[in-house]
Design an enzyme around this catalytic site. Structure first.
Site, short mmCIF file in Angstrom:
data_model
loop_
_atom_site.label_atom_id
_atom_site.label_comp_id
_atom_site.label_asym_id
_atom_site.label_seq_id
_atom_site.Cartn_x
_atom_site.Cartn_y
_atom_site.Cartn_z
N GLU A 144 47.75 40.37 40.74
CA GLU A 144 47.48 41.94 41.42
C GLU A 144 48.77 42.47 41.68
O GLU A 144 48.86 43.63 41.93
CB GLU A 144 46.52 41.80 42.40
N CYS A 195 45.84 32.31 43.71
CA CYS A 195 46.85 31.62 44.85
C CYS A 195 46.07 30.73 45.42
O CYS A 195 45.73 29.71 45.08
CB CYS A 195 47.33 32.82 45.62
N HIS A 199 50.31 35.52 41.81
CA HIS A 199 49.37 37.05 42.08
C HIS A 199 49.41 38.04 40.92
O HIS A 199 50.23 38.72 40.74
CB HIS A 199 49.94 37.67 43.26
#
Lengths: 257, 210
Positions: B192, B84, B190
């Site tokens: 994650e 990001c 993202h």
């Protein structure tokens, strides 16, 4: 368009999920972390936790709930309820929240929005707006819907987006918990008033209501609690229904092994 | 093998840590703001949320941090992943707020999404979009399909050279979702927070030997 997000909402009080009807008469439906895992597997696009604990102990418990959820669920998490200062953002984000939703505190001090947005980015600053019709006017309420403010909904929305809010979680108190569907006129008016993403909330009773919110209300995401918690519909059913209505949703991914 | 997440105070470091740990086999995953630990990393991850300039300033404020990162990524050619804003920092310059120079490892500028050109798209771009790789690269091998990932951003990386864009996504218009150069790569989304697709990509990163 991005895909329309389906966001199950977990109202948490003292570490347990509850769901109210018109903000009163709460019913306990279970463990938030276990429920979050179920929604994760079922294809939820994001999860929203709203802490409605009144006590300090209850609020501490919420940090554990978020942290335990973020340990095993790799989805965006929005957390709100009782956020009053920039430090609360910091702490919730460090537990694993991605976005923090603020309501009453922003009405008390709108600068909180600007401060949080500059520090953590607009994408993490969600403002929850609770709206109730008073004498034919959409009025903003604070303190869990108990206190009427001087703000009209669209004016408040424009104010907070100017300050750096990145998303609006718009709840119709008139519809919340009734299962009668979103307030589509409110959604459509809000869509015209702001350019940030809007999450519609309050009143979902059928899958068609979700479709109406997107197609008539123009929202980017739909949030619902009861229809998912009580097993009336699954998230995959909701996605299939919306896809059949021509809405782009994120399909379920084949799970590994 | 050590995978070190650079902890510069403004990222969602714990979420990145949890996801990497979930897929790590041979790696020990840790997060640190200690330049000595960063200098010994086999894989480096730079997460980031917040404003470009805030992130850049918090990196440069820590003595020795930038030097350690530069050394590992540029001299020692260790695999480096920016996420990001961590990805955006790879650019020469970011226009957010007053504007600020970036690391300058991948030629380009970070500019706001142009609202006028993106009718019917709310900004920030917040949600799931498909990434389309523009080249065959180990990082995007065998991703579960559809390869949809979670984005939350108002700014985009305009790479000066098309060769540095390794995957694209479309939101109103097409933009760089993954940029890279040799051992350095960045994702605008993202991983994650992108369930199986994101975890698979992080696993590919840990297995990457550029």
């Amino acid at each position: 368009m991005s895909t329309v997000r389906i966001i199950p909402c977990l109202d948490v009080k003292d570490g347990h999920i509850v769901k109210g009807v018109n903000f009163v008469g709460l019913r306990n439906v279970g463990d938030p972390v276990a429920q979050a895992k179920v929604y994760d597997q079922a294809g939820a696009d994001e999860l929203c936790f709203l802490d409605i604990s009144a006590s300090a102990e209850g609020k501490e418990t919420m940090y554990d709930v978020i942290s335990a959820t973020a340990d095993s669920v790799f989805l965006p998490l929005t957390v709100g309820g009782g956020v009053s200062q920039v430090l609360d953002y910091q702490r919730l984000l460090s537990c694993g929240a991605d976005k923090v939703s603020v309501n009453s505190a922003a009405l008390n001090d709108p600068n909180l929005i600007a401060e949080a947005s500059q520090r953590f980015g607009a994408q993490c600053v969600v403002v929850a707006i609770d709206v109730k019709t008073v004498d034919g006017v959409w009025k903003v309420f604070s303190h869990g819907g108990r206190r009427e403010t001087a703000w009209q909904a669209l004016d408040w929305a424009q104010r907070i987006t100017a300050l750096g809010a990145g998303e609006i979680l718009l709840t119709s108190m008139d519809r919340d918990g009734t299962g009668a569907g979103f307030d589509l006129a409110l959604l459509a008016a809000m869509r015209q008033a702001v350019t940030v993403p809007i999450i519609a909330s309050g009143g979902v009773g059928t899958l068609q209501h979700l479709v109406d919110g997107v197609q008539q209300g123009g929202v980017d995401a739909v949030l619902a609690a009861s229809i998912f918690h009580f097993g009336i519909h699954s998230i995959s059913e909701a996605k299939r229904y919306m896809a059949n209505a021509g809405i782009t949703v994120r399909p379920l991914v084949n799970h590994e092994g | 093998m050590k995978c070190v997440i650079v902890n510069h105070g403004s990222g969602n470091v714990r979420s990145v840590f949890r996801a990497l740990e979930h897929v790590a086999e041979a790696h020990r995953v840790l997060f640190s703001n200690d330049p000595d630990i960063i200098a010994n990393a086999d894989h480096l991850v730079l997460p980031g949320v917040g404003a470009f300039s805030n992130c850049m300033h918090s990196l440069s404020a820590r003595p020795g941090m930038l030097v350690a990162i530069q050394q590992q990524a540029r001299e020692h050619q260790r695999p480096f992943l920016g996420i990001c804003v961590g990805m955006q920092l790879l650019a020469d310059y970011g226009e957010e707020y007053d504007g600020c120079s970036g690391l300058g490892w991948i030629p380009g500028r970070v500019k706001p999404f142009d609202l006028a050109k993106i009718q019917d798209c709310a900004i920030p771009h917040m949600g799931w979009s498909t990434i389309v790789p523009t080249r065959d690269h180990p990082l995007t091998h065998n991703l579960p399909q559809p390869a949809m990932v979670y984005f939350a951003h108002s700014f985009v990386f305009h790479a000066a050279k098309p060769a540095n864009v390794w995957a694209q996504a479309t939101y109103g218009k097409t933009f760089g979702a993954i940029v890279g150069a040799q051992n350095v790569v960045g994702t605008q989304f993202h991983p994650e927070k992108s369930q199986q697709v994101g975890l698979a990509l992080l696993k590919n990163f840990l297995n990457w030997r550029p």
